[in-house]
Design a protein around this motif. Structure first.
Motif, PDB file in Angstrom:
ATOM      1  N   LEU A  91       0.827  -1.206   0.000  1.00  0.00           N
ATOM      2  CA  LEU A  91       0.000   0.000   0.000  1.00  0.00           C
ATOM      3  C   LEU A  91       0.865   1.262   0.000  1.00  0.00           C
ATOM      4  O   LEU A  91       0.562   2.238  -0.694  1.00  0.00           O
ATOM      5  CB  LEU A  91      -0.938  -0.007   1.212  1.00  0.00           C
ATOM      6  N   THR A  92       1.929   1.244   0.779  1.00  0.00           N
ATOM      7  CA  THR A  92       2.811   2.414   0.850  1.00  0.00           C
ATOM      8  C   THR A  92       3.442   2.703  -0.509  1.00  0.00           C
ATOM      9  O   THR A  92       3.554   3.865  -0.922  1.00  0.00           O
ATOM     10  CB  THR A  92       3.909   2.189   1.910  1.00  0.00           C
ATOM     11  N   GLY A  95       1.362   4.726  -2.865  1.00  0.00           N
ATOM     12  CA  GLY A  95       1.026   6.085  -2.469  1.00  0.00           C
ATOM     13  C   GLY A  95       0.038   6.186  -1.330  1.00  0.00           C
ATOM     14  O   GLY A  95      -0.497   7.269  -1.067  1.00  0.00           O
ATOM     15  N   ILE A  96      -0.207   5.064  -0.627  1.00  0.00           N
ATOM     16  CA  ILE A  96      -1.123   5.064   0.522  1.00  0.00           C
ATOM     17  C   ILE A  96      -0.314   4.706   1.769  1.00  0.00           C
ATOM     18  O   ILE A  96      -0.026   3.530   2.022  1.00  0.00           O
ATOM     19  CB  ILE A  96      -2.267   4.043   0.331  1.00  0.00           C
ATOM     20  N   PRO A  97       0.133   5.694   2.544  1.00  0.00           N
ATOM     21  CA  PRO A  97       0.941   5.396   3.726  1.00  0.00           C
ATOM     22  C   PRO A  97       0.227   4.437   4.670  1.00  0.00           C
ATOM     23  O   PRO A  97      -0.930   4.655   5.047  1.00  0.00           O
ATOM     24  CB  PRO A  97       1.134   6.769   4.377  1.00  0.00           C
ATOM     25  N   ASN A 123      -3.280   6.865   7.616  1.00  0.00           N
ATOM     26  CA  ASN A 123      -4.698   6.550   7.756  1.00  0.00           C
ATOM     27  C   ASN A 123      -4.977   5.057   7.769  1.00  0.00           C
ATOM     28  O   ASN A 123      -6.116   4.640   8.003  1.00  0.00           O
ATOM     29  CB  ASN A 123      -5.500   7.194   6.616  1.00  0.00           C
ATOM     30  N   VAL A 124      -3.948   4.261   7.490  1.00  0.00           N
ATOM     31  CA  VAL A 124      -4.139   2.815   7.372  1.00  0.00           C
ATOM     32  C   VAL A 124      -3.198   2.094   8.324  1.00  0.00           C
ATOM     33  O   VAL A 124      -1.992   2.364   8.358  1.00  0.00           O
ATOM     34  CB  VAL A 124      -3.886   2.338   5.923  1.00  0.00           C
ATOM     35  N   GLU A 218       3.902   9.956  -2.224  1.00  0.00           N
ATOM     36  CA  GLU A 218       4.991   9.161  -2.784  1.00  0.00           C
ATOM     37  C   GLU A 218       6.223   9.215  -1.882  1.00  0.00           C
ATOM     38  O   GLU A 218       6.554  10.251  -1.323  1.00  0.00           O
ATOM     39  CB  GLU A 218       5.357   9.680  -4.186  1.00  0.00           C
ATOM     40  N   GLY A 219       6.895   8.080  -1.756  1.00  0.00           N
ATOM     41  CA  GLY A 219       8.149   8.018  -1.013  1.00  0.00           C
ATOM     42  C   GLY A 219       8.009   8.167   0.490  1.00  0.00           C
ATOM     43  O   GLY A 219       8.973   8.525   1.167  1.00  0.00           O
TER      44      GLY A 219
END
Length: 299
Positions: A91-92, A95-97, A123-124, A218-219
């Motif tokens: 997920l990270t 682009g989803i931290p 958020n996750v 990102e990143g």
């Protein structure tokens, strides 16, 4: 085991008061072993569903599952998913931290990841069954059960991360075709009456749960842990240790040689038969009365 060791050291006939969030699995074994004729006071039954919790059972395909999970995780609200490190990294990268929570983390890593989730830095949260029981974060809007558990109590524990303290929340259970029979049996045992709905990642039912999508990041990486303070003890390298050892040997050899020379000098200064040998100016003679004109040897 730690609790058992402590309780084994208490005197027989001791009155125990045991407080636990649950009385299942290992906890009920403690009750049976150490408590005699116990009185149980429960806030609620272990299998009681939460009034403000809405359950969704999504029948999905294996090919669409990764994209569906990514879509459910892309919302701006707090949500918890149940798997572990691999899913959090996936997920990270998209682009989803996402922070992870599982049994292989030490306490500092666990505290850091929970703090990031609670503060909204991520958020996750991707968690395993046992680790998820320690999550007590307000405002979790959605729980996604990526793999349905076999145990109805585990299902309710997972679901209990949302709809806490009077708040409402949604629980999504993803079900592959081959998991349908076991999943529906587990839901019945848990008292959940939700009916399966066939969906894809683009279905209206899914997008309604996502709400407003969060911006891609990102990143992103979790902040590094602070290095613990340590006492620095200087250690000599092996080469220095060998050099020091040689120096000690050399000093010992030199001292031994010095002692040997001094003993030899004493032997020469004192004759083999005890005669005193001195400078002629000393005026002493040997036994035979002959003057010995030899200077003493000195080291």
């Amino acid at each position: 085991p730690s609790v058992e060791r402590l309780m084994e050291q208490t005197a027989p006939g001791t009155q125990y008061m045991l407080f636990s969030a649950t009385l299942d699995h290992g906890v009920d074994k403690l009750v049976q072993r150490f408590l005699h004729d116990p009185r149980v006071h429960s806030v609620d039954d272990a299998t009681s569903p939460v009034d403000h919790m809405t359950h969704h059972v999504f029948a999905i395909t294996k090919g669409d599952k990764p994209e569906l999970v990514r879509t459910l995780a892309s919302g701006s609200g707090k949500r918890t998913k149940f798997q572990a490190k691999k899913l959090a990294k996936s997920l990270t990268k998209q682009g989803i931290p996402a922070a992870e929570l599982h049994g292989n983390l030490n306490q500092n890593q666990r505290d850091r990841n929970l703090a990031a989730f609670e503060s909204g830095a991520v958020n996750v949260m991707v968690a395993t069954d046992v680790a998820a029981r320690g999550i007590d974060v307000s405002g979790v809007e959605l729980v996604v059960q990526v793999e349905p558990p076999e145990d109805p109590k585990a299902f309710l524990h997972r679901s209990g991360r949302t709809a806490r303290a009077g708040h409402s929340g949604d629980v999504v259970t993803l079900m592959l075709p081959e998991q349908k029979r076991e999943t529906m049996t587990m839901l019945r045992r848990a008292g959940i009456k939700a009916k399966p709905i066939a969906v894809t990642h683009q279905s209206d039912e899914v997008l309604a749960l996502v709400g407003e999508p969060a911006e891609r990041v990102e990143g992103w990486e979790l902040p590094p842990l602070a290095a613990p303070e340590r006492t620095v003890v200087a250690k000599r390298s092996k080469s220095k240790q060998r050099h020091a050892s040689k120096e000690r040997v050399a000093k010992g050899t030199k001292a031994s040689s010095h002692r040997a020379m001094r003993q030899e000098t004493d032997r020469l200064n004192t004759g083999a038969e005890g005669r005193v040998i001195e400078d002629a100016r000393g005026g002493k003679h040997g036994k035979a009365g002959n003057r010995v004109r030899r200077k003493p040897i000195r080291v």
